[in-house]
Design an enzyme around this catalytic site. Structure first.
Site, PDB file in Angstrom:
ATOM      1  N   ARG A 168       0.847  -1.199   0.000  1.00 22.99           N
ATOM      2  CA  ARG A 168       0.000   0.000   0.000  1.00 22.99           C
ATOM      3  C   ARG A 168       0.884   1.252   0.000  1.00 22.99           C
ATOM      4  O   ARG A 168       2.030   1.220   0.450  1.00 22.99           O
ATOM      5  CB  ARG A 168      -0.888   0.001   1.250  1.00 22.99           C
ATOM      6  CG  ARG A 168      -1.765  -1.230   1.377  1.00 22.99           C
ATOM      7  CD  ARG A 168      -2.403  -1.278   2.756  1.00 22.99           C
ATOM      8  NE  ARG A 168      -1.423  -1.199   3.825  1.00 22.99           N
ATOM      9  CZ  ARG A 168      -1.710  -1.087   5.110  1.00 22.99           C
ATOM     10  NH1 ARG A 168      -2.973  -1.038   5.503  1.00 22.99           N
ATOM     11  NH2 ARG A 168      -0.766  -1.017   6.020  1.00 22.99           N
ATOM     12  N   GLU A 223      21.556  -5.861   1.347  1.00 29.23           N
ATOM     13  CA  GLU A 223      20.411  -6.479   0.672  1.00 29.23           C
ATOM     14  C   GLU A 223      19.317  -6.790   1.696  1.00 29.23           C
ATOM     15  O   GLU A 223      18.585  -7.759   1.562  1.00 29.23           O
ATOM     16  CB  GLU A 223      20.807  -7.735  -0.121  1.00 29.23           C
ATOM     17  CG  GLU A 223      22.073  -8.433   0.347  1.00 29.23           C
ATOM     18  CD  GLU A 223      21.891  -9.210   1.650  1.00 29.23           C
ATOM     19  OE1 GLU A 223      22.105  -8.579   2.707  1.00 29.23           O
ATOM     20  OE2 GLU A 223      21.554 -10.413   1.612  1.00 29.23           O
ATOM     21  N   ARG A 236       0.181 -11.919   4.311  1.00 29.25           N
ATOM     22  CA  ARG A 236      -0.530 -12.100   3.033  1.00 29.25           C
ATOM     23  C   ARG A 236       0.062 -11.141   1.984  1.00 29.25           C
ATOM     24  O   ARG A 236       0.299 -11.527   0.838  1.00 29.25           O
ATOM     25  CB  ARG A 236      -2.013 -11.817   3.267  1.00 29.25           C
ATOM     26  CG  ARG A 236      -2.900 -12.496   2.261  1.00 29.25           C
ATOM     27  CD  ARG A 236      -4.356 -12.333   2.610  1.00 29.25           C
ATOM     28  NE  ARG A 236      -4.783 -13.179   3.711  1.00 29.25           N
ATOM     29  CZ  ARG A 236      -5.556 -12.777   4.715  1.00 29.25           C
ATOM     30  NH1 ARG A 236      -5.947 -11.532   4.788  1.00 29.25           N
ATOM     31  NH2 ARG A 236      -5.908 -13.610   5.673  1.00 29.25           N
TER      32      ARG A 236
HETATM   33  P1  GH3 Z   1      21.846 -15.116   2.776  1.00 31.60           P
HETATM   34  O1  GH3 Z   1      20.914 -15.869   1.929  1.00 31.60           O
HETATM   35  O2  GH3 Z   1      22.277 -15.872   3.980  1.00 31.60           O
HETATM   36  O3  GH3 Z   1      21.387 -13.771   3.091  1.00 31.60           O
HETATM   37  O4  GH3 Z   1      23.198 -14.978   1.911  1.00 31.60           O
HETATM   38  P2  GH3 Z   1      23.715 -13.713   1.190  1.00 31.60           P
HETATM   39  O5  GH3 Z   1      24.743 -14.095   0.211  1.00 31.60           O
HETATM   40  O6  GH3 Z   1      22.572 -12.940   0.643  1.00 31.60           O
HETATM   41  O7  GH3 Z   1      24.314 -12.853   2.379  1.00 31.60           O
HETATM   42  P3  GH3 Z   1      25.731 -12.289   2.604  1.00 31.60           P
HETATM   43  O8  GH3 Z   1      25.631 -11.428   3.844  1.00 31.60           O
HETATM   44  O9  GH3 Z   1      26.769 -13.363   2.633  1.00 31.60           O
HETATM   45  O10 GH3 Z   1      26.017 -11.396   1.344  1.00 31.60           O
HETATM   46  C1  GH3 Z   1      25.337 -10.212   1.095  1.00 31.60           C
HETATM   47  C2  GH3 Z   1      25.852  -9.651  -0.199  1.00 31.60           C
HETATM   48  O11 GH3 Z   1      25.128  -8.521  -0.599  1.00 31.60           O
HETATM   49  C3  GH3 Z   1      27.289  -9.258  -0.098  1.00 31.60           C
HETATM   50  C4  GH3 Z   1      27.368  -7.901  -0.735  1.00 31.60           C
HETATM   51  O12 GH3 Z   1      28.346  -7.814  -1.727  1.00 31.60           O
HETATM   52  C5  GH3 Z   1      26.006  -7.744  -1.372  1.00 31.60           C
HETATM   53  N1  GH3 Z   1      25.599  -6.363  -1.390  1.00 31.60           N
HETATM   54  C6  GH3 Z   1      25.381  -5.546  -0.341  1.00 31.60           C
HETATM   55  N2  GH3 Z   1      25.047  -4.314  -0.798  1.00 31.60           N
HETATM   56  C7  GH3 Z   1      25.048  -4.371  -2.147  1.00 31.60           C
HETATM   57  C8  GH3 Z   1      24.804  -3.414  -3.173  1.00 31.60           C
HETATM   58  O13 GH3 Z   1      24.501  -2.245  -2.942  1.00 31.60           O
HETATM   59  N3  GH3 Z   1      24.903  -3.832  -4.465  1.00 31.60           N
HETATM   60  C9  GH3 Z   1      25.250  -5.110  -4.770  1.00 31.60           C
HETATM   61  N4  GH3 Z   1      25.317  -5.441  -6.045  1.00 31.60           N
HETATM   62  N5  GH3 Z   1      25.499  -5.979  -3.838  1.00 31.60           N
HETATM   63  C10 GH3 Z   1      25.408  -5.651  -2.540  1.00 31.60           C
HETATM   64 MG    MG Z   2      21.129 -12.114   1.967  1.00 35.20          MG
HETATM   65 MG    MG Z   3      22.099  -9.887   4.654  1.00 33.56          MG
END
Ligand code: GH3
Ligand code: MG
Ligand code: MG
Length: 454
Positions: free
Chosen positions: A338, A349, A365
């Site tokens: 919404r 992320e 939901r």
């Molecule tokens: P999980 O399923 O356990 O969350 O594994 P994951 O790989 O998603 O988690 P992890 O914390 O190991 O990695 C997160 C990644 O997200 C690492 C980092 O490079 C990426 N990331 C963080 N910020 C950004 C961004 O702004 N842009 C991009 N392309 N990648 C990003």
């Molecule tokens: Mg992740």
């Molecule tokens: Mg994470």
């Protein structure tokens, strides 16, 4: 131009002449009497000698008197000329002084108007308030004419009527629909059209219900870009006062500057409160906004989301693709939830979402829909497949956001441990985390909803 020195010189000359003339006349008469009497005597004695004396005197004095009259007449005329020149210079000076007085009064009026307008605009805090000031200023600038403000929308493709007044309540209603089609906006120049029937009149003035009209169109610029026009109309061939053109130009200039400033401020505020990659709220503005949501009477659900195996996606397809995935996920959240749900990129992320006036079951939901929409959007966008895990909870009365987010994070952790691509709801009753998606999701959610209704 008669100088004061010349005037005094002429007056002194006339005075001297008035004094010297009778004196010189007496002296000359005395001197001339001697030869006249001598001439009279030489003609005899008695009455005849008197007659000769008188005749000689007349003959001698007459040219002198004539010369005297000529000289004094010339002097009189000179004086009269000077007086006439002085009189006309004086009336000219009075006229100039009168004109300057009127100009000064107009300037004073304009300065007062400008300073009141600048003051009013300075107090206007948003664009609607600026528009209100403009509309109220119309009455001061063009009291008897229909006048309106047309401003471009965000796309700059359309002109919208933002304000309008008229003696009978009706604004001029110009049919122009885009800045490119308005001569004043396109040329960024004031346009005065004396008669809509003239060959070089703006075509938009023809066929108006009022018939033949004159018009004044003043462009409005914001930060150097023409974005609109102030449009006033009058009777055909009506003389448009310079002061009116100046006043409307001032209004357009000051209003444009204020709107520009407000837009820059809003943009800066937006930049400070949003995440640049996704355009979502950032962590700080999310916390501020959630703190302002009342949660005592109505439930407020809070969710944490984390993209699954995002590192793999980055490593396999590159950081640029990772960024596209983040933007796509943000767009799906915005489109599926919404308008008043608070969506933020909490970091990397990870995303935090608050659902005002919404139970955790309803939020579950909504997030199920997000997951489905994400799948579809990834296919349409041609991105590699990725999923997201969610943890959901509800704010408890008087609870700090940090504690709520910790609980949502715990539920998210359970989702990750349970194989990812899950929605886990923190159950406030059992204080445990309940998976809500993957196979039995819909069923469980519906059961929960039913339980809540009972
Ligand atoms: P999980 O399923 O356990 O969350 O594994 P994951 O790989 O998603 O988690 P992890 O914390 O190991 O990695 C997160 C990644 O997200 C690492 C980092 O490079 C990426 N990331 C963080 N910020 C950004 C961004 O702004 N842009 C991009 N392309 N990648 C990003
Ligand atoms: Mg992740
Ligand atoms: Mg994470």
């Amino acid at each position: 131009m008669v100088t004061e020195e010349e005037w005094h010189g002429e007056m002194a000359k006339a005075k001297r002449l008035r004094f010297i003339s009778p004196l010189a006349g007496l002296v000359v008469l005395g001197i001339l009497t001697v030869p006249a009497v001598a001439a009279g005597r030489s003609f005899g004695s008695g009455f005849a000698s008197y007659l000769v004396t008188a005749g000689v005197l007349i003959v001698i004095i007459l040219p002198l008197v004539y010369v005297l009259v000529i000289v004094s007449d010339r002097q009189q005329r000179k004086t009269d000329d000077k007086v006439r020149a002085l009189t006309s210079e004086l009336s000219e000076a009075i006229e100039i002084a009168d004109r300057e007085g009127v100009t000064r009064e107009l300037q004073g009026h304009r300065q007062r108007f400008e300073s009141r307008l600048a003051n009013a605009l300075d107090m206007a805090e948003g664009e609607p308030e600026v528009i209100d000031v403009i509309e109220r200023s119309f009455a001061a600038v063009v009291p008897d004419a229909p006048v309106e403000l047309l401003l471009a929308d965000n796309s700059h493709a359309h002109l919208l009527r933002m304000a309008g007044v008229g003696p009978e309540g009706e604004p001029p209603c110009c049919s122009v629909d885009s800045p490119d089609r308005c001569p004043a906006a396109r040329r960024a120049q004031v346009q005065v059209f004396g008669d809509s029937d003239h060959l070089d009149a703006c075509p938009k003035l023809r066929n108006r219900p009022q018939g033949r009209i004159s018009a004044l169109c003043v462009p409005v610029s914001i930060m150097g870009r023409t974005v609109g026009v102030i449009h006033a109309t009058g009777k055909a061939e009506a003389q448009v006062e310079d002061s009116q053109i100046q006043d409307i130009t001032t209004l357009a200039k000051l209003a444009g500057a204020r709107i520009g400033l407000l837009r820059v401020m809003a943009e800066t505020q937006l930049q400070a409160s949003t995440d640049t990659l996704t355009g979502l709220l950032n962590r700080r503005s999310f916390s501020e906004k959630v703190a302002a949501v009342p949660h005592n009477l109505h439930p407020v659900a809070v969710a944490m989301a984390d993209l699954d195996h995002f590192k793999n996606l980055n490593d396999t397809y590159g950081h640029e693709t990772g960024d596209r995935a983040l933007r796509l996920f943000a767009r799906v959240l915005r489109d599926s939830l919404r308008a008043h749900d608070l969506i933020s990129r909490y970091g990397g992320e990870e995303f935090a979402i608050a659902f005002p006036d919404c139970s955790s079951v309803d939020a579950t939901r909504a997030l199920n829909t997000v997951a489905a929409q994400l799948d579809a959007a990834i296919t349409v966008g041609g991105l590699p497949k990725f999923t997201s895990s969610f943890g959901i909870t509800e704010i408890e009365p008087g609870e700090e956001l940090a504690a709520v987010l910790r609980r949502a994070d715990d539920a998210l952790l359970v989702a990750k441990r349970s194989g990812r691509d899950q929605i886990v709801l923190h159950d406030p009753g059992t204080k445990s985390n309940v998976p809500q998606r993957n196979g039995s999701t819909t069923h469980q959610v519906e059961e929960l909803a039913r339980a809540e209704r009972i």
